[in-house]
Design an enzyme around this catalytic site. Structure first.
Site, PDB file in Angstrom:
ATOM      1  N   CYS A   1      -0.560   4.129   2.094  1.00 21.86           N
ATOM      2  CA  CYS A   1      -0.351   4.023   3.546  1.00 21.86           C
ATOM      3  C   CYS A   1       1.103   4.308   3.916  1.00 21.86           C
ATOM      4  O   CYS A   1       1.373   4.968   4.907  1.00 21.86           O
ATOM      5  CB  CYS A   1      -0.679   2.614   4.048  1.00 21.86           C
ATOM      6  SG  CYS A   1      -2.139   1.875   3.329  1.00 21.86           S
ATOM      7  N   ASP A   2       2.044   3.787   3.142  1.00 21.04           N
ATOM      8  CA  ASP A   2       3.447   3.769   3.584  1.00 21.04           C
ATOM      9  C   ASP A   2       4.388   4.658   2.780  1.00 21.04           C
ATOM     10  O   ASP A   2       5.555   4.814   3.152  1.00 21.04           O
ATOM     11  CB  ASP A   2       3.981   2.314   3.530  1.00 21.04           C
ATOM     12  CG  ASP A   2       3.158   1.389   4.416  1.00 21.04           C
ATOM     13  OD1 ASP A   2       2.658   1.875   5.449  1.00 21.04           O
ATOM     14  OD2 ASP A   2       3.013   0.208   4.061  1.00 21.04           O
TER      15      ASP A   2
ATOM     16  N   CYS B   1       0.831  -1.216   0.000  1.00 25.68           N
ATOM     17  CA  CYS B   1       0.000   0.000   0.000  1.00 25.68           C
ATOM     18  C   CYS B   1       0.860   1.258   0.000  1.00 25.68           C
ATOM     19  O   CYS B   1       1.333   1.693   1.059  1.00 25.68           O
ATOM     20  CB  CYS B   1      -0.928  -0.020   1.213  1.00 25.68           C
ATOM     21  SG  CYS B   1      -1.917   1.477   1.334  1.00 25.68           S
TER      22      CYS B   1
END
Ligand code: NAP
Length: 310
Positions: free
Chosen positions: A136-137, A133
């Site tokens: 997200c990261d 992801c």
């Protein structure tokens, strides 16, 4: 046991759109969601190809709007995982992590999940440099070097997104041609921070406490090399979440549910919509479209079969 006209499993764009149509059509409608409302699209930072958006919207914002709209028309959302579905005469029985329910019809909108690369180091370094992801990261890799694996829309779009943070993004693809749509490919070719490594597969993800590099194999030159990277983002396709009824519903060879033009499966009263369905184009707009057709078709099917539910 609480009874509904239709139980929808999964609250992604397909499930939420199905709920909107079913609830607006007057059906008592419940959506069961075991995780977060929104499904995979919540992992996408910029949605730019959903009709009606003047500017990009995050996947999360888009599904929040869909959720509000479905709730406005009376759909219920229950945060419960569905453990089993049973068929009893004309009724469907649903066993969740909290309770048991029955319904006249079911819409399977269970979506899909990321395919693993299945190489040494992937599991060990997941959360320590291996990610599925970028939204997200990605911000963790400011001024660092990352690799993205895959050549489809997800890999190329997310590689482009990662160029906002990383100083260098390698896109590693196993062939000499990308699968992503041409417009997205063109943006990748033009981006100076992005370098494509063609005809190459990952043999191992290496590191100490965190990822430090990739062991690569070039299929054309038949050579191996080590590529130092701080992070690796894996986008090698999706696997449908069809385990609930896989032994009874007809699936294609990839495990996706086969439906007719009304999103009806081979089982009477069981419909399916979204990324878990066999089709060529998997987008938020096609998930929403599947959901609309499924919600509409369920209403029609219940009216046609009303004698069976007396
Ligand atoms: P995908 O289209 O199935 O692409 C998977 C990619 O990973 C392919 O390039 C494939 O290579 C590669 N791959 C598969 N297994 C591999 C392995 N073991 N090792 C190395 N590479 C491997 O999957 P996706 O990109 O996740 O997209 C899924 C669906 O969502 C697609 O229908 C896509 O169009 C859609 N999507 C749409 C958008 C958008 O419209 N904005 C964004 C994201 C996704 P080959 O090419 O050699 O098969």
């Amino acid at each position: 046991m609480k009874n509904y006209d239709v139980a929808i499993i999964g609250a992604g764009p397909a499930g939420l759109s199905a709920a909107l149509y079913a609830a607006r059509g007057g059906l008592s409608t419940v959506i069961f969601e075991k995780g977060l409302v929104g499904g995979q699209i919540t992992l996408t930072n910029d949605v730019e190809n959903y009709p009606g958006l003047e500017k990009t919207l995050s996947g999360f914002e888009l599904v929040e709007r869909m959720k509000k709209q479905a709730l406005q028309f009376g759909a219920e959302i229950r945060e419960e995982g569905v453990k089993a579905i049973g068929l009893q005469g004309n009724c469907k029985l649903i066993e969740t992590t909290k309770d048991e329910y029955s319904s006249k019809a079911i819409i399977l909108a269970t979506g899909a999940h990321s395919r693993k690369l299945s190489v040494p180091g992937e599991e060990k370094y997941t959360g320590r440099g291996v990610s599925y992801c970028a939204t997200c990261d990605g911000a963790l890799y400011r001024n660092k070097i990352v690799a993205v694996i895959g050549g489809g829309d997800s890999a190329v779009e997310e590689a482009l997104f990662l160029t906002r943070f990383a100083k260098k993004v390698y896109l590693i693809h196993r062939r000499d041609q990308l699968r992503a749509v041409q417009t997205v490919q063109n943006r990748a070719f033009e981006n100076e921070k992005l370098e494509i490594i063609w005809d190459t597969v990952v043999q191992e993800i290496k590191g100490d406490k965190f990822v430090e590099g990739l062991e690569l194999y070039n299929k054309k030159s038949k050579t191996t090399m080590t590529l130092p990277v701080d992070g690796v983002f894996i986008y090698v396709g999706i696997i449908p979440n069809n385990s609930l009824l896989e032994s009874r519903v007809t699936l294609d060879k990839g495990g996706f549910v086969v439906v007719d033009q009304n999103m009806h499966t081979n089982i009477e009263g069981i419909f399916a919509a979204g990324d878990n369905v066999s089709k060529t184009l998997r987008q938020v707009v096609t998930a929403a479209s599947d959901g609309a057709i499924a919600g509409f078709s369920v209403e029609k099917w219940i009216v046609e079969n009303k004698e069976n539910f007396k």
